[in-house]
Motif scaffolding. Structure first.
Motif, short mmCIF file in Angstrom:
data_model
loop_
_atom_site.label_atom_id
_atom_site.label_comp_id
_atom_site.label_asym_id
_atom_site.label_seq_id
_atom_site.Cartn_x
_atom_site.Cartn_y
_atom_site.Cartn_z
N ALA A 153 -13.31 -46.84 -3.91
CA ALA A 153 -12.77 -47.11 -2.37
C ALA A 153 -13.15 -48.07 -2.48
N ASP A 154 -12.94 -49.43 -3.14
CA ASP A 154 -13.01 -50.78 -2.80
C ASP A 154 -11.23 -50.70 -2.68
N VAL A 155 -11.33 -51.01 -1.65
CA VAL A 155 -10.19 -52.11 -1.07
C VAL A 155 -9.49 -53.10 -0.75
N SER A 156 -9.94 -53.87 -1.72
CA SER A 156 -10.06 -55.79 -1.17
C SER A 156 -8.45 -56.25 -1.48
N PRO A 157 -8.39 -57.14 -1.42
CA PRO A 157 -6.84 -57.35 -1.63
C PRO A 157 -7.07 -57.59 -2.86
N GLY A 158 -5.62 -57.06 -3.80
CA GLY A 158 -5.45 -57.32 -4.59
C GLY A 158 -5.73 -56.29 -5.99
N ASN A 159 -6.56 -55.30 -5.18
CA ASN A 159 -7.20 -54.15 -5.69
C ASN A 159 -5.97 -52.57 -5.66
N CYS A 160 -5.18 -53.50 -6.09
CA CYS A 160 -4.04 -51.60 -6.06
C CYS A 160 -3.99 -51.62 -7.53
N TRP A 161 -2.77 -50.02 -7.31
CA TRP A 161 -1.90 -49.85 -8.32
C TRP A 161 -0.91 -50.10 -8.13
N PRO A 162 0.03 -50.40 -8.98
CA PRO A 162 1.43 -51.02 -8.61
C PRO A 162 2.00 -49.96 -9.68
N PHE A 163 3.92 -49.89 -9.00
CA PHE A 163 4.29 -48.61 -9.89
C PHE A 163 5.98 -50.36 -10.07
N GLN A 164 7.02 -49.74 -10.79
CA GLN A 164 8.11 -50.63 -11.34
C GLN A 164 9.08 -50.15 -9.94
N GLY A 165 10.00 -50.75 -8.71
CA GLY A 165 10.50 -50.77 -7.70
C GLY A 165 9.89 -49.75 -6.55
N HIS A 166 10.66 -49.47 -6.01
CA HIS A 166 10.78 -48.74 -4.65
C HIS A 166 9.87 -47.24 -4.28
N GLN A 167 10.68 -46.84 -5.71
CA GLN A 167 10.12 -45.53 -6.32
C GLN A 167 9.44 -44.90 -7.21
N GLY A 168 8.43 -43.76 -7.15
CA GLY A 168 7.47 -43.52 -7.75
C GLY A 168 6.26 -42.87 -7.38
N GLN A 169 5.90 -41.75 -8.35
CA GLN A 169 4.96 -40.46 -8.07
C GLN A 169 3.83 -40.73 -8.21
N VAL A 170 2.41 -39.92 -7.93
CA VAL A 170 1.28 -40.20 -8.76
C VAL A 170 0.97 -38.84 -8.25
N VAL A 171 0.18 -37.68 -9.73
CA VAL A 171 -0.35 -36.44 -9.03
C VAL A 171 -1.79 -36.23 -9.50
N ILE A 172 -2.37 -36.15 -8.08
CA ILE A 172 -4.46 -36.55 -8.58
C ILE A 172 -4.46 -34.84 -8.93
N ARG A 173 -5.20 -35.20 -9.47
CA ARG A 173 -5.80 -34.03 -10.02
C ARG A 173 -7.06 -33.25 -9.25
N LEU A 174 -7.36 -32.46 -7.76
CA LEU A 174 -9.30 -32.49 -7.53
C LEU A 174 -9.94 -31.82 -8.06
N PRO A 175 -11.26 -32.14 -7.87
CA PRO A 175 -12.01 -31.31 -8.46
C PRO A 175 -12.08 -29.68 -7.53
N ALA A 176 -11.82 -29.44 -7.13
CA ALA A 176 -11.84 -27.99 -6.95
C ALA A 176 -9.76 -27.74 -6.31
N ARG A 177 -10.27 -26.49 -5.80
CA ARG A 177 -9.47 -25.94 -5.07
C ARG A 177 -9.51 -26.00 -3.34
N VAL A 178 -8.46 -26.74 -3.01
CA VAL A 178 -8.55 -26.97 -1.63
C VAL A 178 -7.20 -26.77 -0.77
N HIS A 179 -7.53 -25.67 0.69
CA HIS A 179 -6.72 -25.46 1.20
C HIS A 179 -6.44 -26.90 2.35
N LEU A 180 -5.26 -27.66 1.67
CA LEU A 180 -4.86 -29.42 2.44
C LEU A 180 -4.51 -28.83 3.89
N THR A 181 -5.00 -29.85 4.24
CA THR A 181 -4.81 -30.41 5.38
C THR A 181 -4.55 -31.28 6.12
N ALA A 182 -4.84 -32.97 5.20
CA ALA A 182 -4.01 -34.04 5.05
C ALA A 182 -4.11 -34.79 4.19
#
Length: 281
Positions: A153-182
């Motif tokens: 939840a901490d979104v203070s300036p500088g507290n972010c994740w950078p990846f190289q270049g303008h293209q990249g991806q992240v896969v998040i494992r959810l704590p449960a199976r979810v019917h996604l909405t947004a």
């Protein structure tokens, strides 16, 4: 007995009843008169009471009618109050149900404290900005943050994740199976950015639902994060809520807002309804 004596006797017997009747009347008449006067007075009193009652009947009837009307109005008012309270209760119940549903759908399933994790094998490498002066200014000479940063939840300036270049991806494992909405993506605004720009913010993003073994991916939607709008932007997924539940979600960033060296993600939130546990086979 001579003729005169006979005549006397005859007259005597003829007038005797009359005399007796007169005497009787003379003695009884005052009594009758008194009784008659009492009867007349009683009749007058009763008649007066009855006449008074009859005279007051319209007034009494009007009073009773007014009382009845008042009672009917009171009953109608109470019914209206009951109906109003019932409608208010139904509205409150519907609002509570709607709010609960909205809360469930908008709950964050990509929160590290709730059990969400990063699939490092399917996630882009973290950008090493030690040789980039601008990047070091952004993170105040500290090492770049890991991808788990986007699950906090901490979104203070500088507290972010950078990846190289303008293209990249992240896969998040959810704590449960979810019917996604947004999906919600968050970056800092230009006003609070240490570099004075937000060109490292993601721009065009594609969202996929990922199955349990990570082999099958389902396209859920594409969207554009606009740095000219609010820092927190939520994007509904197509066909939401999805009939199929996913245990993981993939965000593919296809472009950023002009930074050629790296792209920075502050926070990602995943919304939806938790699926019912699968019954054992």
């Amino acid at each position: 007995m001579g003729p005169q004596s006979k005549r006397f006797l005859k007259v005597f017997f003829l007038w005797l009843p009359v005399a007796l009747a007169g005497a009787y009347c003379a003695t009884s008449l005052p009594v009758w008169t008194t009784q008659a006067k009492g009867l007349i007075e009683e009749l007058t009193r009763v008649s007066s009471a009855n006449l008074k009652m009859l005279w007051n009947l319209p007034v009494l009837a009007a009073e009773e009618t007014q009382k009845t009307r008042f009672l009917l109005e009171e009953v109608a008012r109470l019914r209206a109050q009951i109906r109003s309270l019932k409608e208010a209760q139904e509205v409150n119940q519907a609002a509570s149900k709607k709010a609960l549903g909205a809360y469930v759908e908008m709950s964050d399933w990509a929160l590290e404290s709730s059990g969400a994790t990063i699939d490092r094998q399917r996630t882009s490498e973290t950008y090493d900005c030690q040789e980039n002066w601008g990047c070091r200014v952004l993170w105040f000479f500290r090492a770049a943050k890991p991808p788990e940063t986007i699950l906090q939840a901490d979104v203070s300036p500088g507290n972010c994740w950078p990846f190289q270049g303008h293209q990249g991806q992240v896969v998040i494992r959810l704590p449960a199976r979810v019917h996604l909405t947004a999906v919600t993506v968050q970056h800092i605004s230009k006003d609070v950015s240490p570099s004075g720009t937000v060109i490292s913010a993601p721009r065009d993003v594609v969202v996929f639902g990922v199955d349990a073994d990570g082999e099958e991916e389902t396209l859920l939607g594409t969207f554009t994060y606009n740095v000219a709008k609010e820092a927190i932007q939520t994007f509904p997924l197509k066909n939401a809520p999805l009939p199929r539940a996913f245990p993981s979600i993939k965000l593919l960033v296809k472009s950023n807002w002009g930074n050629p060296a790296y792209t920075c993600i502050y926070r990602v939130q995943v919304h939806g309804k938790m699926a019912q546990p699968e019954s054992p086979r």
